[in-house]
Design a protein around this motif. Sequence first.
Motif, PDB file in Angstrom:
ATOM      1  N   VAL A  38     -15.093 -29.523  53.807  1.00 15.84           N
ATOM      2  CA  VAL A  38     -14.442 -28.984  52.607  1.00 15.84           C
ATOM      3  C   VAL A  38     -14.368 -27.470  52.730  1.00 15.84           C
ATOM      4  O   VAL A  38     -15.359 -26.825  53.068  1.00 15.84           O
ATOM      5  N   VAL A  39     -13.198 -26.911  52.449  1.00 17.06           N
ATOM      6  CA  VAL A  39     -13.039 -25.455  52.446  1.00 17.06           C
ATOM      7  C   VAL A  39     -12.536 -25.035  51.070  1.00 17.06           C
ATOM      8  O   VAL A  39     -11.570 -25.596  50.555  1.00 17.06           O
ATOM      9  N   VAL A  40     -13.198 -24.048  50.492  1.00 19.37           N
ATOM     10  CA  VAL A  40     -12.901 -23.584  49.136  1.00 19.37           C
ATOM     11  C   VAL A  40     -12.209 -22.223  49.173  1.00 19.37           C
ATOM     12  O   VAL A  40     -12.616 -21.325  49.915  1.00 19.37           O
ATOM     13  N   CYS A  41     -11.164 -22.096  48.351  1.00 26.61           N
ATOM     14  CA  CYS A  41     -10.467 -20.812  48.220  1.00 26.61           C
ATOM     15  C   CYS A  41      -9.673 -20.858  46.918  1.00 26.61           C
ATOM     16  O   CYS A  41      -9.557 -21.902  46.281  1.00 26.61           O
ATOM     17  N   ASP A  42      -9.119 -19.721  46.504  1.00 28.51           N
ATOM     18  CA  ASP A  42      -8.278 -19.739  45.301  1.00 28.51           C
ATOM     19  C   ASP A  42      -6.908 -20.318  45.652  1.00 28.51           C
ATOM     20  O   ASP A  42      -6.547 -20.462  46.825  1.00 28.51           O
ATOM     21  N   GLY A  43      -6.144 -20.687  44.626  1.00 25.51           N
ATOM     22  CA  GLY A  43      -4.874 -21.366  44.834  1.00 25.51           C
ATOM     23  C   GLY A  43      -3.806 -20.523  45.497  1.00 25.51           C
ATOM     24  O   GLY A  43      -2.901 -21.069  46.130  1.00 25.51           O
ATOM     25  N   PHE A  44      -3.893 -19.203  45.364  1.00 23.81           N
ATOM     26  CA  PHE A  44      -2.919 -18.331  46.017  1.00 23.81           C
ATOM     27  C   PHE A  44      -3.071 -18.424  47.525  1.00 23.81           C
ATOM     28  O   PHE A  44      -2.124 -18.708  48.258  1.00 23.81           O
ATOM     29  N   LEU A  74      -9.906 -23.479  60.281  1.00 27.64           N
ATOM     30  CA  LEU A  74      -9.212 -24.633  59.694  1.00 27.64           C
ATOM     31  C   LEU A  74      -8.591 -25.526  60.769  1.00 27.64           C
ATOM     32  O   LEU A  74      -8.883 -26.725  60.807  1.00 27.64           O
ATOM     33  N   PRO A  75      -7.731 -24.998  61.647  1.00 26.06           N
ATOM     34  CA  PRO A  75      -7.201 -25.876  62.697  1.00 26.06           C
ATOM     35  C   PRO A  75      -8.263 -26.361  63.668  1.00 26.06           C
ATOM     36  O   PRO A  75      -8.122 -27.428  64.274  1.00 26.06           O
TER      37      PRO A  75
END
Length: 331
Positions: free
Chosen positions: A228-234, A216-217
């Motif tokens: 775009v990076v996908v993950c759950d909201g937690f 990410l950084p």
Amino acid sequence: MGGDFAPQATVAGALLALAELDPAHSIQLVGQTAVVEAQLRALLDGDFAAHASLRHRLSIVEAAEVIEMTDKPSAAVRGKPNSSMAVGLRMQTEGLSDAFVSAGSTGAQMAASMVILRLHAGVKRPAIVTLFPSARKTVAVLDSGANVDCSADELVQFARLGATYAECMLGRANPAVGLLSIGEEPEKGNAVTKETHQLLQQTGLNFIGNVEGRDLPAGGTEHQQVDVVVCDGFVGNVILKFYEGVAPLMMQTLRNAGVSANQLEAALKHLDYSEHGGAPLLGVKGVSIIAHGKSSPRAIKNAVKVAMQAVTSGMNEQIGRRLGVAAENAA
């Protein structure tokens, strides 16, 4: 009426936004009229006197009720139909406005947006997309807090939402989509992540595989940029809050090393959340921008500009069309 520094920051941010937007744009301040008018008068008589010529582009819309941060989201939506949030969102469905911006309760805004604006056909849950600064280009991460637990199908939808956002709002052609996991290998991660990886390979999206937290950084893997990076909201919200703490830590560390305040501010400006203003709630039939609860006038200004760009880019229409096609193909 929402946010830690409302209504002062909200009204001041609206004035700052109008100063930068084309004269054709106007802003509606939704809230308790007497309170908003008093705040507006105080600003125009004080530090914002130079903005007095913009007053005719501001209108005040009465909303007697206020959703407090302590209110449960679903109860607030049902029990306070005349809140500034509910009234502001309803104005879109009535054709009286084009977008809604709030620094109030995120949970209430998500719930109210789902009920009032409703979801696009085929969308199971909306997602909050947040821009993360990186060593390359900014990275759009979703979900960053709307959905704590997600299925593989929902994460695939987030990937489609994020790809459309990156195209319309960031101008990225064929955006590269990564799935956040604990390793680059497809077999790494929990059961949902591994299933999502398999499904994303069949979507036709520019899926580059798993990415890790360190990517990410960096703005991508060693070999490829990610948009775009996908993950759950937690997970997404934990990363977001971690990011928010990085800039103050770096500033304090560098201050202790004798670096000047001006140099620090210039160097770390891109890490400031107020630079990006607000995070769109993707998947609803309208434009609903979620601003940080601690939003300053500058952050509100930038959130309004995000809302304007979402409208003028046709992002919402593109999401409806693409998700509709995906749902038809799946059927």
